[in-house]
Design a protein around this motif. Structure first.
Motif, PDB file in Angstrom:
ATOM      1  N   VAL B 129       6.024  -4.361   2.097  1.00  0.00           N
ATOM      2  CA  VAL B 129       4.593  -4.055   2.064  1.00  0.00           C
ATOM      3  C   VAL B 129       4.262  -2.994   3.110  1.00  0.00           C
ATOM      4  O   VAL B 129       4.946  -2.873   4.128  1.00  0.00           O
ATOM      5  CB  VAL B 129       3.733  -5.311   2.335  1.00  0.00           C
ATOM      6  N   PHE B 130       3.207  -2.238   2.824  1.00  0.00           N
ATOM      7  CA  PHE B 130       2.665  -1.243   3.753  1.00  0.00           C
ATOM      8  C   PHE B 130       1.396  -1.811   4.402  1.00  0.00           C
ATOM      9  O   PHE B 130       0.500  -2.265   3.695  1.00  0.00           O
ATOM     10  CB  PHE B 130       2.303   0.045   3.024  1.00  0.00           C
ATOM     11  N   VAL B 131       1.335  -1.751   5.714  1.00  0.00           N
ATOM     12  CA  VAL B 131       0.234  -2.368   6.460  1.00  0.00           C
ATOM     13  C   VAL B 131      -0.362  -1.336   7.423  1.00  0.00           C
ATOM     14  O   VAL B 131       0.383  -0.680   8.159  1.00  0.00           O
ATOM     15  CB  VAL B 131       0.757  -3.587   7.252  1.00  0.00           C
ATOM     16  N   PRO B 132      -1.704  -1.207   7.431  1.00  0.00           N
ATOM     17  CA  PRO B 132      -2.323  -0.226   8.336  1.00  0.00           C
ATOM     18  C   PRO B 132      -2.090  -0.550   9.816  1.00  0.00           C
ATOM     19  O   PRO B 132      -1.674  -1.651  10.158  1.00  0.00           O
ATOM     20  CB  PRO B 132      -3.817  -0.333   8.014  1.00  0.00           C
ATOM     21  N   MET B 133      -2.410   0.402  10.657  1.00  0.00           N
ATOM     22  CA  MET B 133      -2.189   0.258  12.091  1.00  0.00           C
ATOM     23  C   MET B 133      -3.065  -0.839  12.706  1.00  0.00           C
ATOM     24  O   MET B 133      -3.883  -1.456  12.028  1.00  0.00           O
ATOM     25  CB  MET B 133      -2.432   1.576  12.824  1.00  0.00           C
ATOM     26  N   TYR B 134      -2.920  -1.005  13.984  1.00  0.00           N
ATOM     27  CA  TYR B 134      -3.476  -2.149  14.710  1.00  0.00           C
ATOM     28  C   TYR B 134      -3.638  -1.743  16.166  1.00  0.00           C
ATOM     29  O   TYR B 134      -2.727  -1.139  16.740  1.00  0.00           O
ATOM     30  CB  TYR B 134      -2.461  -3.271  14.576  1.00  0.00           C
ATOM     31  N   GLY B 135      -4.813  -2.052  16.717  1.00  0.00           N
ATOM     32  CA  GLY B 135      -4.940  -2.044  18.169  1.00  0.00           C
ATOM     33  C   GLY B 135      -5.488  -0.808  18.849  1.00  0.00           C
ATOM     34  O   GLY B 135      -5.419  -0.712  20.074  1.00  0.00           O
ATOM     35  N   ALA B 136      -6.083   0.130  18.114  1.00  0.00           N
ATOM     36  CA  ALA B 136      -6.534   1.361  18.767  1.00  0.00           C
ATOM     37  C   ALA B 136      -7.877   1.166  19.468  1.00  0.00           C
ATOM     38  O   ALA B 136      -8.852   0.781  18.839  1.00  0.00           O
ATOM     39  CB  ALA B 136      -6.670   2.477  17.740  1.00  0.00           C
ATOM     40  N   ALA B 166      -1.815   1.718  -2.185  1.00  0.00           N
ATOM     41  CA  ALA B 166      -0.464   1.398  -1.691  1.00  0.00           C
ATOM     42  C   ALA B 166      -0.503   0.620  -0.382  1.00  0.00           C
ATOM     43  O   ALA B 166       0.557   0.259   0.137  1.00  0.00           O
ATOM     44  CB  ALA B 166       0.353   2.676  -1.518  1.00  0.00           C
ATOM     45  N   LEU B 167      -1.671   0.361   0.166  1.00  0.00           N
ATOM     46  CA  LEU B 167      -1.745  -0.494   1.359  1.00  0.00           C
ATOM     47  C   LEU B 167      -1.905  -1.931   0.894  1.00  0.00           C
ATOM     48  O   LEU B 167      -2.797  -2.238   0.100  1.00  0.00           O
ATOM     49  CB  LEU B 167      -2.898  -0.071   2.271  1.00  0.00           C
ATOM     50  N   HIS B 168      -1.046  -2.784   1.408  1.00  0.00           N
ATOM     51  CA  HIS B 168      -0.995  -4.172   0.929  1.00  0.00           C
ATOM     52  C   HIS B 168      -1.680  -5.151   1.849  1.00  0.00           C
ATOM     53  O   HIS B 168      -1.631  -6.355   1.618  1.00  0.00           O
ATOM     54  CB  HIS B 168       0.465  -4.597   0.744  1.00  0.00           C
ATOM     55  N   SER B 169      -2.275  -4.669   2.910  1.00  0.00           N
ATOM     56  CA  SER B 169      -2.897  -5.535   3.900  1.00  0.00           C
ATOM     57  C   SER B 169      -4.082  -4.793   4.492  1.00  0.00           C
ATOM     58  O   SER B 169      -4.151  -3.562   4.446  1.00  0.00           O
ATOM     59  CB  SER B 169      -1.876  -5.861   5.005  1.00  0.00           C
ATOM     60  N   SER B 170      -5.000  -5.549   5.053  1.00  0.00           N
ATOM     61  CA  SER B 170      -6.132  -4.942   5.757  1.00  0.00           C
ATOM     62  C   SER B 170      -5.897  -4.903   7.251  1.00  0.00           C
ATOM     63  O   SER B 170      -6.784  -4.515   8.001  1.00  0.00           O
ATOM     64  CB  SER B 170      -7.413  -5.726   5.460  1.00  0.00           C
ATOM     65  N   SER B 171      -4.673  -5.320   7.698  1.00  0.00           N
ATOM     66  CA  SER B 171      -4.408  -5.434   9.134  1.00  0.00           C
ATOM     67  C   SER B 171      -5.526  -6.290   9.736  1.00  0.00           C
ATOM     68  O   SER B 171      -6.000  -7.226   9.074  1.00  0.00           O
ATOM     69  CB  SER B 171      -4.319  -4.039   9.766  1.00  0.00           C
TER      70      SER B 171
END
Lengths: 518, 518
Positions: B129-136, B166-171
């Motif tokens: 899965v492709f997951v967006p970034m986190y923590g900015a 193609a993003l499988h998560s909302s982070s």
């Protein structure tokens, strides 16, 4: 003709050095740094199983046997007929036994000689090289303007090729010197490549007599006998997909192959337009085209070194425009690599070719999509590895130096991971223990400089520092670096007798050749 | 709680649609497109032979046996003592038999559930899965300004995650909503992820009670019983390299593992500073840290699903700054993948993380250096696959949508090459023959749309057309696309009862929690 010791003495004696602000950016030492040819120490990546590669191979053979391929040149058609192919007009049908017998006489590896022997490189097997782009009518210049290329630009790109340690060739027509009449242009292109760099270069293919002139100039540098047998340049002949080798390409091919000079047999495929709308189908067709061309070289001179190759970009099926570093371009590269290994041939692909107009994010995503595949697919002649923009219409100064530095990273990458200091590194973990840091350990001090590749054109400084320095993007930093490199450039030594004979040759040919296209 | 049929009816009933200029850019149809979890159909790339992987494994085991690792939490240390480890204070030495027995109970694959069951995904095996970034803490906004993140930005990024097929998560914490006091911030982060998207999300780990609140909110959506046993979120616990698991991370880990919620055990390694100046040495250390954390999860709840992982960037040894997509970062990724396969564990890496300040050429070169390695190394949880800039300090709107589209290409890439229409494609070659073109063949017409990936944010038009449209670089095009997507956004349906219970929960917790850090 030239030797390394003499060369470095001459370079040292010249005494001109970049100073001050430029020195900080350039930081080079005499003689100019140049990496030896890359010896690959990592495995190749096989995208598909061997049976799939065999299936593609079989389909390629069937095309050549059943459909055939045009060799639009009477001499070539005659050579095929005498070799036993089924020839009707220019249509040549080649049975698989004949085809593969011819291809089998091509050497798996060869040495490409440079006028500075220290810059000679091996092509094939585990040996790969990075080669700058070729053929741009336009440049994106040091002020980020797009304009026609000039001889001054071409000189500059040859200088940058010389100054870039991971580039193993000076290419030749990096950009077109548009102000020079076409019939005479080749003389100045080759002259520029020879004078501004001491690395291997590329031949001219746009007409038989231009190929002959290129060889004549090479003979002035390397000597007649040497050039008759030893590769001193690589030239490109593109198949006109689908399935046409035209007379111009075949003329150049014959001139070079007769002199044992390697030619890249590379269909220039716009997949979806000049091939079917199928990645696998496109590869099978391009493979057939390349094999037919390669086999023909062996009719010209059996045993001559040649390079299997491809240039395949997908066409945007909505606009019809060629794309660059997209998904399928990388996938097809892996297939071509597998086929090259099947045939034990040196092979060419393209590293950093992109559709982007600018040295921007698009260029970066496209470029490393492809270079990663070029490296892992085991390509030997990694062309278009510096400068390429806008589907090859433009060579960019910033893109050139950006790519050239990225090649340094890929050179390391393909050199593999070092386990040499693994024990010491684990000793450092024991020494530091939980909660410590490694900055002061002896291992870190010993390995500080070479542990990790730190590209200078990539900015990893703090936001505050980057802001204070003008918030330059990579494109702007690339232009600044190109300027600094050019300001600090010193020409490699060239025997004055050779230089004079090149001048004389060019003067004579300029008198003989017309100043406009006939 | 929710079902797909109801959802799509609600979406259809909402009746709001993007129109005019925006519709041209967005071109989406209801319901919003979402790719199923990626099923990888290409082989992995093994950078080093199995013996080298085994050697690294052995060195990792030795570190844990001989040096040990700190679990700086009394409860955790006690659990290790009872399990039979050699515990002195917080220093835990774990023998290899115990360690590997514990790691062996972690499932190789699991299902990560989304509130919309159609968006649930498998993690592990061939499933990625492709997951967006986190923590900015910062964003680079729609006007290309760098500023603190806000809740409005976070909402926007959750919307963009929802709209990116193609993003499988909302982070979860794509950017920090800086205006919300830290003790209450987690409530609004999770609420935003749940309301603006129907994809799986990520947990909060900054304190035990925040992890508990996250679970409580998940229970309002999925039901209590479901959340006690079924993965509905993935959370991240970073080891403090070298060799320290701290109390905060362990607190969150215990909360999640007790509920069978997977945690990523990922040392955050700045190679050369928190590891030795050796890629292989760094991997051996990080592997030891990850294995110890993974083993501990199985003391908390045997059989709970967990994710092996790494975040390794090399430090620029001149400035001390972390770099992003460089040579060794990619090489280390291949080693971690090989180790994950040895342990049969789902594993996480980072796809598009870069050091660049801007969505410029640097970002592109860095991003695809890493994503190519993430795909070929077989990573399952490909994190930081959208938005990441400036070593994670910044989430960029333009970078987010650029990355998200690039993920579409990588999704195709990992899906492998299709041989399905190979025969038809070769029939087209026969039909067209030498010198023709393929644009009008039936095969081309049939395969026109899906043969080649054509990313819309990449510009392949003519120079003249691109000029006429304003000479926008990819960064500018990305911002325009982000604006258009957000303008056309419609929220996925959420059961009104669930929405109300979330409101009530947040209101209660806001009364209970302080409005500044205690």
């Amino acid at each position: 003709m030239v030797n390394v010791k003499e060369l470095s003495e001459q370079v040292s004696a010249s005494g001109r050095r970049a100073g001050g602000r430029q020195a900080r950016l350039v930081q080079r030492s005499a003689p100019v740094a140049a990496f030896p040819g890359l010896v690959r120490k990592i495995p190749v990546y096989e995208l598909v199983p061997e049976e799939a590669v065999e299936l593609i191979h079989q389909e390629s053979l069937k095309i050549l046997e059943e459909v055939g391929i045009d060799f639009r040149d009477d001499e070539a058609a005659g050579m095929w007929r005498r070799a036993g192919a089924d020839v009707r007009g220019h249509r040549v049908r080649i049975d698989r036994a004949l085809l593969m017998q011819l291809v089998s006489t091509i050497p798996s590896e060869f040495t490409l000689n440079a006028r500075n022997p220290a810059r000679s490189v091996r092509i094939g097997g585990q040996n790969s090289v990075f080669v700058p782009m070729y053929g741009a009518p336009y440049v994106r210049d040091l002020d980020n303007q797009r304009r026609y290329g000039s001889l001054a630009d071409l000189n500059n790109f040859h200088k940058l090729a010389y100054l870039s340690p991971a580039l193993h060739s000076s290419s030749s027509i990096i950009c077109e010197p548009m102000e020079i009449p076409v019939p005479r242009r080749h003389l100045h292109i080759i002259d520029s490549a020879i004078r501004h760099s001491d690395k291997p270069f590329m031949g001219i293919v746009t007409a038989r007599e231009r190929a002959e002139d290129t060889l004549a100039m090479a003979k002035l540098v390397f000597g007649d006998a040497f050039v008759n047998d030893n590769p001193v340049m690589v030239s490109i002949t593109n198949c006109n997909s689908p399935l046409v080798w035209d007379a111009t390409m075949l003329d150049a091919l014959k001139v070079y192959a007769r002199h044992n000079q390697p030619v890249i047999l590379a269909p220039f495929a716009l997949c979806g337009a000049s091939t079917s709308a199928s990645s696998v189908g496109a590869v099978a067709q391009v493979n057939a085209e390349a094999l037919a061309g390669l086999a023909f070289t062996q009719l010209v001179r059996p045993g001559s070194p040649q390079i299997y190759g491809q240039f395949m970009v997908a066409v945007d099926m909505k606009s019809g425009a060629p794309m660059g570093g997209t998904t399928e371009a990388a996938q097809m590269m892996y297939l071509m690599g597998a086929l090259a290994r099947k045939y034990r041939l040196p092979w060419r692909t393209s590293g950093f070719h992109v559709g982007s107009k600018l040295n921007d994010a698009q260029a970066g995503y496209e470029a490393n999509m492809l270079m990663h595949a070029a490296i892992l697919s085991g390509a030997h002649y990694i062309w278009h590895a510096a400068g390429w923009l806008e589907a090859g219409l433009v060579c960019g100064y910033s893109k050139f130096v950006t790519d050239a530095e990225q090649c340094e990273g890929w050179y390391r990458y393909a050199g593999g991971l070092s386990f040499d200091d693994f024990k010491e590194a684990m000793a450092a973990v024991r020494e530091v223990g939980p909660g410590g840091h490694f900055l002061g350990t002896q291992h870190t001090l010993d390995h500080f400089e070479r542990a990790f590749f730190a590209p200078k054109l990539m900015d990893f400084s703090s936001f505050e520092q980057w802001s204070a320095e003008g918030e330059n993007d990579m494109d702007a930093r690339g232009r600044a670096r190109a300027k600094a490199l050019l300001a600090g450039y010193e020409a490699p030594a060239l025997d004055p007798g050779v230089a004079e004979s090149l001048d004389d040759f060019i003067a004579r040919r300029e008198r003989e050749l017309p100043d406009s296209v006939r």
